[in-house]
Design a protein around this motif. Structure first.
Motif, PDB file in Angstrom:
ATOM      1  N   MET A   1       0.848  -1.203   0.000  1.00  0.00           N
ATOM      2  CA  MET A   1       0.000   0.000   0.000  1.00  0.00           C
ATOM      3  C   MET A   1       0.883   1.253   0.000  1.00  0.00           C
ATOM      4  N   THR A   2       0.674   2.153  -0.941  1.00  0.00           N
ATOM      5  CA  THR A   2       1.429   3.398  -1.038  1.00  0.00           C
ATOM      6  C   THR A   2       0.699   4.487  -0.264  1.00  0.00           C
ATOM      7  N   THR A   3       1.458   5.276   0.492  1.00  0.00           N
ATOM      8  CA  THR A   3       0.884   6.397   1.232  1.00  0.00           C
ATOM      9  C   THR A   3       1.555   7.676   0.750  1.00  0.00           C
ATOM     10  N   LEU A   4       0.740   8.674   0.363  1.00  0.00           N
ATOM     11  CA  LEU A   4       1.275   9.931  -0.161  1.00  0.00           C
ATOM     12  C   LEU A   4       0.768  11.101   0.663  1.00  0.00           C
ATOM     13  N   PHE A   5       1.616  12.102   0.786  1.00  0.00           N
ATOM     14  CA  PHE A   5       1.262  13.348   1.462  1.00  0.00           C
ATOM     15  C   PHE A   5       0.669  14.288   0.418  1.00  0.00           C
ATOM     16  N   LEU A   6      -0.521  14.821   0.686  1.00  0.00           N
ATOM     17  CA  LEU A   6      -1.220  15.670  -0.274  1.00  0.00           C
ATOM     18  C   LEU A   6      -1.353  17.081   0.282  1.00  0.00           C
ATOM     19  N   ASP A   7      -0.798  18.061  -0.447  1.00  0.00           N
ATOM     20  CA  ASP A   7      -0.957  19.442  -0.004  1.00  0.00           C
ATOM     21  C   ASP A   7      -1.592  20.284  -1.102  1.00  0.00           C
ATOM     22  N   ARG A   8      -1.781  21.559  -0.807  1.00  0.00           N
ATOM     23  CA  ARG A   8      -2.480  22.453  -1.716  1.00  0.00           C
ATOM     24  C   ARG A   8      -1.749  22.605  -3.052  1.00  0.00           C
ATOM     25  N   GLU A   9      -0.410  22.484  -3.025  1.00  0.00           N
ATOM     26  CA  GLU A   9       0.397  22.639  -4.233  1.00  0.00           C
ATOM     27  C   GLU A   9       0.788  21.284  -4.807  1.00  0.00           C
ATOM     28  N   ALA A  10      -0.108  20.318  -4.784  1.00  0.00           N
ATOM     29  CA  ALA A  10       0.191  18.961  -5.239  1.00  0.00           C
ATOM     30  C   ALA A  10       0.660  18.951  -6.689  1.00  0.00           C
ATOM     31  N   GLN A  11       1.628  18.074  -6.956  1.00  0.00           N
ATOM     32  CA  GLN A  11       2.188  17.912  -8.291  1.00  0.00           C
ATOM     33  C   GLN A  11       1.898  16.494  -8.794  1.00  0.00           C
ATOM     34  N   PRO A  12       1.967  16.275 -10.109  1.00  0.00           N
ATOM     35  CA  PRO A  12       1.715  14.929 -10.656  1.00  0.00           C
ATOM     36  C   PRO A  12       2.680  13.897 -10.091  1.00  0.00           C
ATOM     37  N   VAL A  13       2.175  12.704  -9.787  1.00  0.00           N
ATOM     38  CA  VAL A  13       2.987  11.612  -9.266  1.00  0.00           C
ATOM     39  C   VAL A  13       2.674  10.347 -10.055  1.00  0.00           C
ATOM     40  N   SER A  14       3.566   9.393  -9.954  1.00  0.00           N
ATOM     41  CA  SER A  14       3.368   8.117 -10.632  1.00  0.00           C
ATOM     42  C   SER A  14       3.317   7.018  -9.586  1.00  0.00           C
ATOM     43  N   VAL A  15       2.164   6.383  -9.434  1.00  0.00           N
ATOM     44  CA  VAL A  15       2.001   5.305  -8.455  1.00  0.00           C
ATOM     45  C   VAL A  15       1.267   4.146  -9.109  1.00  0.00           C
ATOM     46  N   GLN A  16       1.427   2.973  -8.534  1.00  0.00           N
ATOM     47  CA  GLN A  16       0.750   1.775  -9.006  1.00  0.00           C
ATOM     48  C   GLN A  16      -0.121   1.213  -7.881  1.00  0.00           C
ATOM     49  N   GLY A  17      -1.332   0.827  -8.199  1.00  0.00           N
ATOM     50  CA  GLY A  17      -2.213   0.224  -7.206  1.00  0.00           C
ATOM     51  C   GLY A  17      -2.900   1.255  -6.320  1.00  0.00           C
ATOM     52  N   LYS A  18      -3.433   0.769  -5.214  1.00  0.00           N
ATOM     53  CA  LYS A  18      -4.194   1.606  -4.296  1.00  0.00           C
ATOM     54  C   LYS A  18      -3.271   2.507  -3.478  1.00  0.00           C
ATOM     55  N   VAL A  19      -3.794   3.680  -3.085  1.00  0.00           N
ATOM     56  CA  VAL A  19      -3.005   4.626  -2.288  1.00  0.00           C
ATOM     57  C   VAL A  19      -3.850   5.173  -1.144  1.00  0.00           C
ATOM     58  N   ASP A  20      -3.188   5.524  -0.043  1.00  0.00           N
ATOM     59  CA  ASP A  20      -3.775   6.307   1.034  1.00  0.00           C
ATOM     60  C   ASP A  20      -3.211   7.716   0.927  1.00  0.00           C
ATOM     61  N   LEU A  21      -4.018   8.715   1.241  1.00  0.00           N
ATOM     62  CA  LEU A  21      -3.579  10.105   1.171  1.00  0.00           C
ATOM     63  C   LEU A  21      -3.611  10.726   2.561  1.00  0.00           C
ATOM     64  N   ILE A  22      -2.520  11.431   2.915  1.00  0.00           N
ATOM     65  CA  ILE A  22      -2.451  12.180   4.171  1.00  0.00           C
ATOM     66  C   ILE A  22      -2.640  13.651   3.837  1.00  0.00           C
ATOM     67  N   LEU A  23      -3.690  14.260   4.367  1.00  0.00           N
ATOM     68  CA  LEU A  23      -3.986  15.659   4.051  1.00  0.00           C
ATOM     69  C   LEU A  23      -3.061  16.605   4.800  1.00  0.00           C
TER      70      LEU A  23
END
Length: 305
Positions: free
Chosen positions: A1-23
């Motif tokens: 499981m991939t976990t990504l940090f998401l902010d107001r200035e989010a940029q394109p990312v490359s991930v495979q499968g399901k992800v969790d997002l941390i606001l």
């Protein structure tokens, strides 16, 4: 499981499968308050007034958690979060859960590095983003989120699944919409063709039988035909009743003239008693208006309905 940090200035990312997002704290407003209520349900009703003076104008959703003797209150704009997710290029169907940084990082002992210029730090229990120069050392945020379990709870975004459609879903919906449009078009033009054929047949019938063109004229014609049918039925009933009157070789009708409302009869009766019986039965179906007798012949005029 991939976990990504998401902010107001989010940029394109490359991930495979399901992800969790941390606001990131930049995508929500946070307050810790001691409120004069006991339940989360009651506290959530007060949340809009708590944030009213600090949030910009917009539509907000609210989340409340019970903590010690007070409450953690969150306010977030769902559209801003949706826009940030869209900028990452992550497909909505691949996002499993979304969490607040506050619930995942409140107990941080070492700041988390967010790129080259920012850190995520817990200051007196409140998670915030700071310039990187405020921390001598920091742990990589990606490593921290991959190795630590989520504390939750997840963020509820009601618009998320209904507003965001990935390209594959949008293509499927477009195909389905196109099929329905095609079927509707075929049905529409088929119905138009059938209607044109019916109207043509109607005109032919009207011309053949010289039928009136307007509904008013047609109604008048139908009423007249109904009245005519009623008169003919009455006439037949009267004639049947007359023919049922008693008669023989010496007592019989010589002449019968039957109109729509009047009748005229010439009858021969050698037996006066039979003549009286004939008149009595005739009066049961008509009103005698004239009566003459010449010899054995009885002349009667009468009207009927």
């Amino acid at each position: 499981m991939t976990t990504l940090f998401l902010d107001r200035e989010a940029q394109p990312v490359s991930v495979q499968g399901k992800v969790d997002l941390i606001l990131s704290p930049s995508l929500y407003w946070f307050r810790t308050e001691a409120l004069p209520v006991k339940t989360v349900f009651q506290a959530k009703k007060l949340a809009p007034s708590v944030f009213d003076a600090i949030t910009p104008e917009g539509v907000y959703s609210y989340h409340v958690l019970k903590r010690d003797e007070g409450f953690w209150l969150f306010a977030y704009n769902e559209e801003q979060i949706i826009d940030a997710v869209t900028r990452t290029g992550i497909r909505p169907s691949d996002v499993r859960h979304i969490y607040f940084a506050q619930t995942e990082c409140a107990a941080l002992e070492t700041p988390l590095r967010l790129g080259a210029t920012r850190i995520l730090s817990s200051v007196d229990g409140v998670v915030t983003e700071l310039p990187a120069r405020y921390a001598a050392t920091a742990e990589e945020a990606s490593s921290f989120f991959e190795t630590h379990e989520r504390k939750g709870p997840t963020v509820g975004i009601t618009l998320y699944h209904s507003t965001l459609l990935d390209k594959k879903q949008f293509k499927r919906l477009s195909i389905v919409a196109g099929i329905f449009a095609l079927l509707y078009g075929i049905e529409y033009f088929t119905a138009r063709a059938q209607l044109a054929t019916l109207l043509e047949e109607q005109e032919k019938i009207a011309d053949t039988y010289r039928l009136p063109q307007t509904s008013f004229e047609r109604d008048g014609l139908i009423n007249a035909l109904n009245k005519k049918q009623k008169r003919q039925t009455q006439l037949r009933a009267t004639a049947k009743a007359l023919f049922a009157l008693p008669a023989d070789e010496e007592n019989h009708l010589e002449r019968l003239s039957l109109g729509t409302r009047e009748l005229s009869i010439a009858a021969v009766f050698k037996d006066p008693a039979k003549a009286d019986a004939f008149k009595k039965q005739l009066k049961a179906i008509a009103t005698v208006t004239s009566e003459k007798r010449k010899g054995d012949t009885l002349y009667l005029e009468a009207t009927y309905e």
